[in-house]
Scaffold this motif. Structure first.
Motif, short mmCIF file in Angstrom:
data_model
loop_
_atom_site.label_atom_id
_atom_site.label_comp_id
_atom_site.label_asym_id
_atom_site.label_seq_id
_atom_site.Cartn_x
_atom_site.Cartn_y
_atom_site.Cartn_z
N GLN A 175 0.57 -1.36 -0.12
CA GLN A 175 0.20 0.21 -0.29
C GLN A 175 0.97 1.03 0.60
N ASN A 176 1.78 1.08 -0.40
CA ASN A 176 2.83 2.28 -1.10
C ASN A 176 3.86 2.74 0.10
N LYS A 177 3.99 1.85 0.76
CA LYS A 177 4.39 1.70 1.93
C LYS A 177 5.60 0.11 1.25
N PRO A 178 7.46 0.91 1.21
CA PRO A 178 8.08 -0.33 1.49
C PRO A 178 7.50 -1.46 2.72
N ARG A 179 8.52 -2.58 2.05
CA ARG A 179 7.80 -3.43 3.01
C ARG A 179 9.11 -4.59 3.32
N MET A 180 9.72 -5.31 4.04
CA MET A 180 10.59 -6.27 3.56
C MET A 180 10.30 -7.56 4.64
N GLY A 181 11.47 -8.64 4.57
CA GLY A 181 9.86 -9.87 4.24
C GLY A 181 11.72 -10.45 4.50
N THR A 182 12.10 -10.90 5.70
CA THR A 182 13.61 -11.82 5.65
C THR A 182 13.55 -12.77 6.83
N THR A 183 14.42 -13.81 6.86
CA THR A 183 14.51 -14.96 8.01
C THR A 183 15.59 -14.67 8.88
N ALA A 197 16.90 -8.02 9.19
CA ALA A 197 15.97 -6.47 9.40
C ALA A 197 16.31 -5.99 9.70
N LEU A 198 17.69 -5.50 11.14
CA LEU A 198 17.86 -4.52 11.35
C LEU A 198 19.05 -3.26 10.49
N ALA A 199 19.79 -4.23 9.36
CA ALA A 199 20.35 -3.50 8.22
C ALA A 199 19.23 -2.33 7.59
N TRP A 200 18.34 -3.48 7.91
CA TRP A 200 16.92 -2.56 6.67
C TRP A 200 16.48 -1.90 7.52
N ALA A 201 16.67 -1.71 8.73
CA ALA A 201 15.60 -0.96 9.46
C ALA A 201 16.33 0.30 9.36
N THR A 238 23.58 -2.82 -0.26
CA THR A 238 22.18 -3.37 -0.39
C THR A 238 21.91 -4.22 -1.27
N TRP A 239 22.21 -3.65 -2.59
CA TRP A 239 21.37 -4.88 -3.60
C TRP A 239 22.71 -6.87 -2.95
#
Length: 432
Positions: free
Chosen positions: A172-180, A185-189, A247-248
């Motif tokens: 919904q136009n917001k960035p979302r990250m999925g990870t195990t 999670a911390l590097a993306w946040a 980051t890629w």
């Protein structure tokens, strides 16, 4: 046991085999669940305290980061209670053959395995192997992540582009990250800081060890690259800057002994190994490199080791990156490039041959991926021929000569050193 409609054409294994494998994986998850939860809880506590200490965060940001870690730990506690109960019910149902297997209503190749009397189900999708996940319901929290990097807007833009080029999606136009991976999670946040919505959505029942599926939505950012084409747009931006490539790589990078390799859906992208040095240099000029050290990211450690073992020199020829190596003992000069298909290697060889440059090819097998790659190689004589035709090789030859202090001990080496210093010769003077 009700096998339902679980027999679509094209599956490589039947439902009975799946249930046997599910039982084995569920047993493993049941044994490993306590250590998985304890390990991730410890990771969040230790990592956030290290960030606070090393990056010298002010008190308000430190409190905010500790609150984030505390909420992540609370989610793990809630997920543990739910998944432990579900795993025990699943194992009991499998032991007594009281499960229903049926196709999911939306995905033609996804199975739902439901224990008798339960409203939840395990999802199983076959893609080279079974991907099996146990759902986790209503385990979420709102948290705020501080700006811990303090990088420029331009650097942040490229860092965000790289994540969007890889694992980041759009909700919904917001960035979302999925990870195990908690480190991911911390590097993306850190580059999508602000107000976050955190979910623990599933426990993946893997063959080696179970993993939690973390999903994080950033409420403080609008997705700059939305819709389906957004990922390709972000890739074009990310490849323009080392931070974008970093980051890629953290999202889609794969280990390779000679090049930076990126998995892009069913395709792959290769970049020369020397790019790793540029990425490391730029990353450490910002706080992001320090952050990745603190997070103990495996991919970051691999990237740091991806250094030229003999300090090779690179040159681009006909759109392909070759690395040049020199053996002083054998007084031998070679140039090589790695290609992912035999057809591509043959096209390059033919293009060179049309200019009188002969190349050889051989197959290199990567045991990590189980795939073959094709190395196109030029020897010293043919490097000289190519250098006469393609002046862009001359600076690389000069750099190589300087790095290895190459002496003109043979006619070929004398010729190569002449080419390194002189302008191109007419075609009629090509070495025969």
């Amino acid at each position: 046991m009700d096998m339902g409609t679980a027999s679509p054409e094209g599956w490589r294994t039947g439902p009975t085999d799946l249930l046997a494998e599910l039982y084995t994986r569920a047993q493993l998850a049941n044994r490993e669940l306590p250590s998985l939860v304890d390990g991730q809880k410890k990771y969040f506590y230790v990592s956030t305290e290290a960030i606070i200490d090393v990056l010298d965060l002010p008190a308000d940001k430190a409190d905010m980061l500790r609150d984030f870690a505390e909420k992540a730990v609370n989610l793990l506690d809630k997920a543990y209670q739910q998944t432990e109960t579900k795993l025990q019910k699943l194992l009991t149902a499998l032991e007594s053959n009281n499960v229903k297997v049926e196709l999911g209503p939306r995905a033609k190749k996804t199975l739902h395995i439901t224990p008798e009397g339960e409203k939840w189900y395990v999802s199983a999708h076959f893609r080279e192997t079974w991907l099996i996940s146990l759902p986790i319901y209503r385990v979420s929290a709102d948290a705020e992540f501080p700006d811990i990097l303090n990088v420029s807007d331009q650097d942040l833009y490229y860092l965000q582009a790289g994540w969007r080029a890889s694992d980041e999606s759009c909700d919904q136009n917001k960035p979302r990250m999925g990870t195990t991976q908690p480190w991911q999670a911390l590097a993306w946040a850190a580059v999508r800081y602000g107000y976050l919505r955190i979910y623990l959505s599933a426990l993946n029942l893997n063959m080696t060890e179970p993993t939690f599926a973390w999903t994080i939505t950033s409420k403080s950012w609008n997705q700059q690259w939305p819709k389906r084409e957004g990922k390709k747009l972000a890739q074009k931006i990310a490849e323009q800057h080392p931070l974008g490539m970093l980051t890629w790589y953290l999202g889609d990078g794969e280990k390779h002994p000679e090049v930076l390799r990126f998995a892009i859906q069913n395709d792959e992208k290769y970049e020369p190994k020397h790019l790793a040095q540029q990425i490391l240099q730029v990353a450490y000029q910002t706080n992001y490199g320090i952050l990745l050290d603190l997070l103990d990211s495996e991919k970051w450690q691999i990237l740091k080791k991806l250094q030229p073992t003999r300090d090779p020199v690179y040159a681009t020829l006909l759109g392909h990156t070759f690395w040049l190596s020199y053996s002083a003992r054998a007084q031998q000069l070679l140039a090589r490039t790695v290609l992912k298909s035999l057809e591509e290697a043959q096209r390059l060889i033919q293009a060179l041959l049309q200019q009188g440059v002969q190349a050889k090819t051989y197959t290199w097998y990567d045991p990590k991926t189980g795939k073959n790659y094709y190395v196109v190689q030029l020897n010293g004589t043919n490097i000289a021929r190519a250098a006469q035709l393609y002046p862009e090789l001359r600076p690389a030859l000069k750099e190589l000569a300087q790095k290895h202090n190459i002496q003109p001990k043979t006619p070929l080496l004398r010729r190569l050193l002449e080419l390194a210093e002189n302008p191109p010769l007419p075609t009629k003077n090509l070495i025969s």
